[in-house]
Each structure stands twice: as structure tokens, then as C-alpha cells.
Write a protein that holds these residues in place. Structure first.
Motif, PDB file in Angstrom:
ATOM      1  N   LEU A  64      17.499  33.007   1.336  1.00 39.80           N
ATOM      2  CA  LEU A  64      15.680  32.697   2.222  1.00 39.80           C
ATOM      3  C   LEU A  64      15.286  31.235   1.341  1.00 39.80           C
ATOM      4  O   LEU A  64      15.123  30.461   2.355  1.00 39.80           O
ATOM      5  CB  LEU A  64      14.755  33.859   2.297  1.00 39.80           C
ATOM      6  N   ARG A  65      15.305  30.966  -0.146  1.00 41.51           N
ATOM      7  CA  ARG A  65      14.801  30.196  -0.779  1.00 41.51           C
ATOM      8  C   ARG A  65      15.896  28.728  -0.247  1.00 41.51           C
ATOM      9  O   ARG A  65      15.109  27.834  -0.545  1.00 41.51           O
ATOM     10  CB  ARG A  65      14.848  30.316  -2.626  1.00 41.51           C
ATOM     11  N   HIS A  66      16.892  29.092   0.109  1.00 43.53           N
ATOM     12  CA  HIS A  66      17.722  27.763   0.067  1.00 43.53           C
ATOM     13  C   HIS A  66      17.454  27.215   1.777  1.00 43.53           C
ATOM     14  O   HIS A  66      17.482  26.129   2.385  1.00 43.53           O
ATOM     15  CB  HIS A  66      19.260  28.336   0.211  1.00 43.53           C
ATOM     16  N   ILE A  67      17.411  27.981   2.464  1.00 48.71           N
ATOM     17  CA  ILE A  67      16.728  27.777   3.846  1.00 48.71           C
ATOM     18  C   ILE A  67      15.831  26.948   3.877  1.00 48.71           C
ATOM     19  O   ILE A  67      15.642  26.144   4.834  1.00 48.71           O
ATOM     20  CB  ILE A  67      16.344  29.032   5.383  1.00 48.71           C
ATOM     21  N   SER A  68      14.748  27.888   2.851  1.00 49.14           N
ATOM     22  CA  SER A  68      13.155  26.882   3.316  1.00 49.14           C
ATOM     23  C   SER A  68      13.105  25.202   2.274  1.00 49.14           C
ATOM     24  O   SER A  68      13.408  24.602   2.786  1.00 49.14           O
ATOM     25  CB  SER A  68      12.172  27.784   1.957  1.00 49.14           C
ATOM     26  N   MET A  69      14.530  25.439   1.186  1.00 52.25           N
ATOM     27  CA  MET A  69      14.874  24.643   0.921  1.00 52.25           C
ATOM     28  C   MET A  69      15.068  22.936   1.706  1.00 52.25           C
ATOM     29  O   MET A  69      15.246  22.172   1.943  1.00 52.25           O
ATOM     30  CB  MET A  69      15.452  24.745  -0.264  1.00 52.25           C
ATOM     31  N   PHE A  70      16.232  23.672   2.148  1.00 46.55           N
ATOM     32  CA  PHE A  70      17.290  22.611   3.217  1.00 46.55           C
ATOM     33  C   PHE A  70      16.546  22.142   4.595  1.00 46.55           C
ATOM     34  O   PHE A  70      16.456  21.183   5.265  1.00 46.55           O
ATOM     35  CB  PHE A  70      18.375  22.898   3.753  1.00 46.55           C
ATOM     36  N   SER A  71      15.428  23.134   5.086  1.00 39.42           N
ATOM     37  CA  SER A  71      14.671  22.687   5.858  1.00 39.42           C
ATOM     38  C   SER A  71      13.476  22.184   5.737  1.00 39.42           C
ATOM     39  O   SER A  71      13.059  20.379   6.258  1.00 39.42           O
ATOM     40  CB  SER A  71      13.870  23.751   6.474  1.00 39.42           C
ATOM     41  N   GLU A  72      12.888  22.049   5.032  1.00 38.68           N
ATOM     42  CA  GLU A  72      12.063  20.563   4.229  1.00 38.68           C
ATOM     43  C   GLU A  72      12.443  19.495   3.548  1.00 38.68           C
ATOM     44  O   GLU A  72      12.400  18.420   4.407  1.00 38.68           O
ATOM     45  CB  GLU A  72      11.111  21.178   2.671  1.00 38.68           C
ATOM     46  N   MET A  73      14.171  19.543   3.060  1.00 35.77           N
ATOM     47  CA  MET A  73      14.961  18.566   3.037  1.00 35.77           C
ATOM     48  C   MET A  73      15.466  17.700   4.890  1.00 35.77           C
ATOM     49  O   MET A  73      15.061  16.270   4.660  1.00 35.77           O
ATOM     50  CB  MET A  73      16.458  18.614   3.142  1.00 35.77           C
ATOM     51  N   SER A  81      21.761  18.134   5.376  1.00 34.76           N
ATOM     52  CA  SER A  81      21.498  19.278   5.116  1.00 34.76           C
ATOM     53  C   SER A  81      21.119  20.766   5.982  1.00 34.76           C
ATOM     54  O   SER A  81      21.232  21.941   6.044  1.00 34.76           O
ATOM     55  CB  SER A  81      19.910  18.962   5.615  1.00 34.76           C
ATOM     56  N   ALA A  82      22.059  20.311   6.862  1.00 33.57           N
ATOM     57  CA  ALA A  82      21.612  21.528   8.299  1.00 33.57           C
ATOM     58  C   ALA A  82      23.014  22.411   8.216  1.00 33.57           C
ATOM     59  O   ALA A  82      23.223  23.267   8.858  1.00 33.57           O
ATOM     60  CB  ALA A  82      21.868  20.175  10.294  1.00 33.57           C
ATOM     61  N   ARG A  83      23.743  21.220   7.788  1.00 35.36           N
ATOM     62  CA  ARG A  83      25.507  22.028   7.324  1.00 35.36           C
ATOM     63  C   ARG A  83      24.799  23.329   5.890  1.00 35.36           C
ATOM     64  O   ARG A  83      25.248  24.972   5.959  1.00 35.36           O
ATOM     65  CB  ARG A  83      26.682  21.356   6.918  1.00 35.36           C
ATOM     66  N   HIS A  84      23.649  23.057   4.908  1.00 36.31           N
ATOM     67  CA  HIS A  84      24.028  23.896   3.838  1.00 36.31           C
ATOM     68  C   HIS A  84      22.625  25.224   4.638  1.00 36.31           C
ATOM     69  O   HIS A  84      22.587  26.393   4.362  1.00 36.31           O
ATOM     70  CB  HIS A  84      22.983  22.957   3.452  1.00 36.31           C
ATOM     71  N   LEU A  85      22.409  24.735   5.548  1.00 38.29           N
ATOM     72  CA  LEU A  85      20.676  25.624   5.860  1.00 38.29           C
ATOM     73  C   LEU A  85      21.760  25.915   6.699  1.00 38.29           C
ATOM     74  O   LEU A  85      21.504  28.004   6.686  1.00 38.29           O
ATOM     75  CB  LEU A  85      20.227  24.396   6.868  1.00 38.29           C
ATOM     76  N   ARG A  86      22.669  25.594   7.416  1.00 39.87           N
ATOM     77  CA  ARG A  86      23.802  27.373   8.236  1.00 39.87           C
ATOM     78  C   ARG A  86      24.022  28.098   6.938  1.00 39.87           C
ATOM     79  O   ARG A  86      24.303  29.382   7.935  1.00 39.87           O
ATOM     80  CB  ARG A  86      24.575  26.243   9.193  1.00 39.87           C
ATOM     81  N   ASP A  87      25.092  27.535   5.986  1.00 37.63           N
ATOM     82  CA  ASP A  87      25.757  28.390   5.643  1.00 37.63           C
ATOM     83  C   ASP A  87      24.502  29.289   4.677  1.00 37.63           C
ATOM     84  O   ASP A  87      25.090  31.033   4.740  1.00 37.63           O
ATOM     85  CB  ASP A  87      26.282  27.389   4.361  1.00 37.63           C
ATOM     86  N   SER A  88      23.608  28.958   4.467  1.00 34.05           N
ATOM     87  CA  SER A  88      23.055  29.981   4.269  1.00 34.05           C
ATOM     88  C   SER A  88      22.248  30.650   4.749  1.00 34.05           C
ATOM     89  O   SER A  88      21.553  31.988   4.502  1.00 34.05           O
ATOM     90  CB  SER A  88      21.061  29.721   3.535  1.00 34.05           C
TER      91      SER A  88
END
Length: 267
Positions: free
Chosen positions: A57-66, A82-89
Motif C-alpha cells: 500500500l505504501r508503494h502504491i501511494s508513493m508511485f501514484s504521487e510520483m 512508475s506505472a510499472r512499479h505501481l502495477r507490481d505493488s
């Protein structure tokens, strides 16, 4: 026993059988201890789950802000990463939730007991894992396996978790070998799954059976959510058995499952 004197001077001997009362007291005490154990396990489970769900959840929040910042700055070429990292999280969170559902669906005590041939269970498991085993070039050594009473589907998942772990944690410098054996000792049945892989530090012999406990954090090398052995332990305990790591085995990892020889009338 109690002596009671009546008004006319006679004595009546009163005998009271407290056997059933004692049995009820013992049963109540067992239930109290079991409830206390479950409450402790629930507290630990809740704390662990909270931690492991918060991480993605922290990763999703962080990459969404990025992504938001990158779009605002006009850096659209960086949005893709960033979208790829978001999807992985999000995928990891989904795997964690699926694992939790698997874990929660296993009752503390199974209600349906069947006569199960462990040879059939192992054969089915090897068929399911055949592609993975071929890719890893695993050699299996299957010994004599007894029959046991239990839930065949849960026992299949137990064996699949243990053999799957043996394949996953193979040693990079030697050909993987997985040995599966069983024996009957007194009123117990032992199932032993051992490998010549990277092994497990004896210090973590208890910790590895806790929910979401991973000794290897590099998911690119050793994937998974860290719930496999916790699931195995819960399955074994639902059969009134136990599982442990043989800390004296140094050539890899050896897990020993002990199950009662006979518990219930089978179907």
C-alpha cells in the motif's frame, strides 16, 4: 460419599458419581487452553498481516504521487517506469490477499476423514509440478509411503508446498535431489521430505512456520509470499499432527510431518 442421619436415627449412605463432572471440567479446561492459544495466534496473525499489507500500500501511494508529479512536470517519459512499479505493488497485494484467503479457509480441525494413500498424493503432486521440476532438472527419490487418515485435498496441498519449496530453494552449484519417504512408528505416521538445496539456518526453525516469514527477500530469485510453510503447519495441525524442521540435517532441508495413525472412522 456422604453419610446422612435421618430423624429416626438411621444412617443413609449417599454415593455421588462425579466422573462425568470431572470429564466436563477437563473438557472445559481444554477448550479454555485452545481458545487462549487461538487468541494469541490471532494477535500475531493480525500484526503480521497488517505489516505485510501496508508495505504494498505504501508503494502504491508513493508511485501514484510520483506519477502525479511527473505528469505535472511534463515528464511523461518517466511515467511508464512508475506505472510499472505501481502495477507490481498491486500484483503483490493481490498475491498476499489470495494467500490469506487460502490460510483462513483451513479449519483448525477437519470434519471429513478419509483413508488416503500418500503414494497417490505424491504422484498427483509430481504430476502438477512436472513442468517446474523438469525446468530445474530435479531428481526425485520416492521411498515407501504408508496410508493415512485425513482430508485428501488438504494433504495434497501440504505435500505440494513441501516439494515445491524443495524445488524452489535448490542449490545453484549441484543437481537438485528431492527425497520423499514415510514410515509407521507406534501409533504415528511420519512423512519426510528432504532436499540437497541451500538449507535453512537452525535459528529460524520456528520462525519459518509463521505467516509471511521470508528468509530470502529477493523475490526475483525466490518468489512467493512467505505463507507456504505456515499453510503446511496449519494443515498438519488440523489433522492433529505436527511438523518440524530437522535441525540436525546439514545437507539441505529436511521436514518431518507426524500424523496420528488412526483418528476417526473413515468414510
Amino acid at each position: 460419599m456422604e453419610n446422612i442421619r435421618t430423624k429416626d436415627g438411621n444412617t443413609v449412605v449417599l454415593r455421588v458419581d462425579v466422573t462425568e463432572l470431572k470429564r466436563a471440567e477437563l473438557a472445559l479446561e481444554r477448550q479454555r487452553q485452545e481458545l487462549e492459544h487461538k487468541n494469541e495466534a490471532l494477535d500475531q496473525f493480525t500484526a503480521t498481516v497488517s505489516h505485510d499489507l501496508k508495505a504494498p500500500l505504501r508503494h502504491i501511494s508513493m508511485f501514484s504521487e510520483m506519477i502525479e508529479d511527473e505528469l505535472a512536470a511534463g515528464n511523461s517519459h518517466e511515467v511508464s517506469a512508475s506505472a510499472r512499479h505501481l502495477r507490481d505493488s498491486a500484483k503483490r497485494m493481490n498475491r498476499v490477499i489470495d494467500s490469506l484467503l487460502d490460510y483462513s479457509q483451513i479449519a483448525y480441525q477437519i470434519s471429513t476423514w478419509s483413508d488416503v494413500d500418500l503414494s497417490d498424493i505424491v504422484a498427483d503432486t509430481l504430476s502438477v509440478l512436472d513442468g517446474h521440476a523438469r525446468e530445474a532438472n530435479v531428481r526425485f527419490e520416492i521411498g515407501s509411503l504408508p496410508r493415512v487418515q485425513g482430508d485428501p485435498e488438504l494433504l495434497r496441498r501440504l505435500v505440494q508446498n513441501l516439494i515445491g519449496n524443495a524445488i524452489k530453494y535448490r542449490h545453484p552449484d549441484r543437481g537438485p535431489v528431492v527425497r520423499i519417504n514415510g514410515r509407521i512408528a507406534d501409533q504415528q505416521i511420519e512423512l519426510v521430505v528432504e532436499d540437497n538445496g541451500i538449507g535453512i539456518d537452525p535459528r529460524f526453525a520456528t520462525r519459518i512456520f509463521e505467516v509471511f516469514q521470508r528468509l530470502h527477500h529477493d523475490e526475483s530469485t525466490y518468489g512467493g509470499t512467505g505463507i507456504g510453510l505456515a499453510l503446511a503447519k496449519r494443515i498438519v495441525e488440523s489433522h492433529n499432527g505436527s511438523i518440524h524442521l530437522d535441525t540436525g540435517f546439514a545437507e539441505g532441508a529436511r521436514f518431518i510431518v507426524t500424523l496420528p495413525k488412526r483418528m476417526r472412522k473413515t468414510k
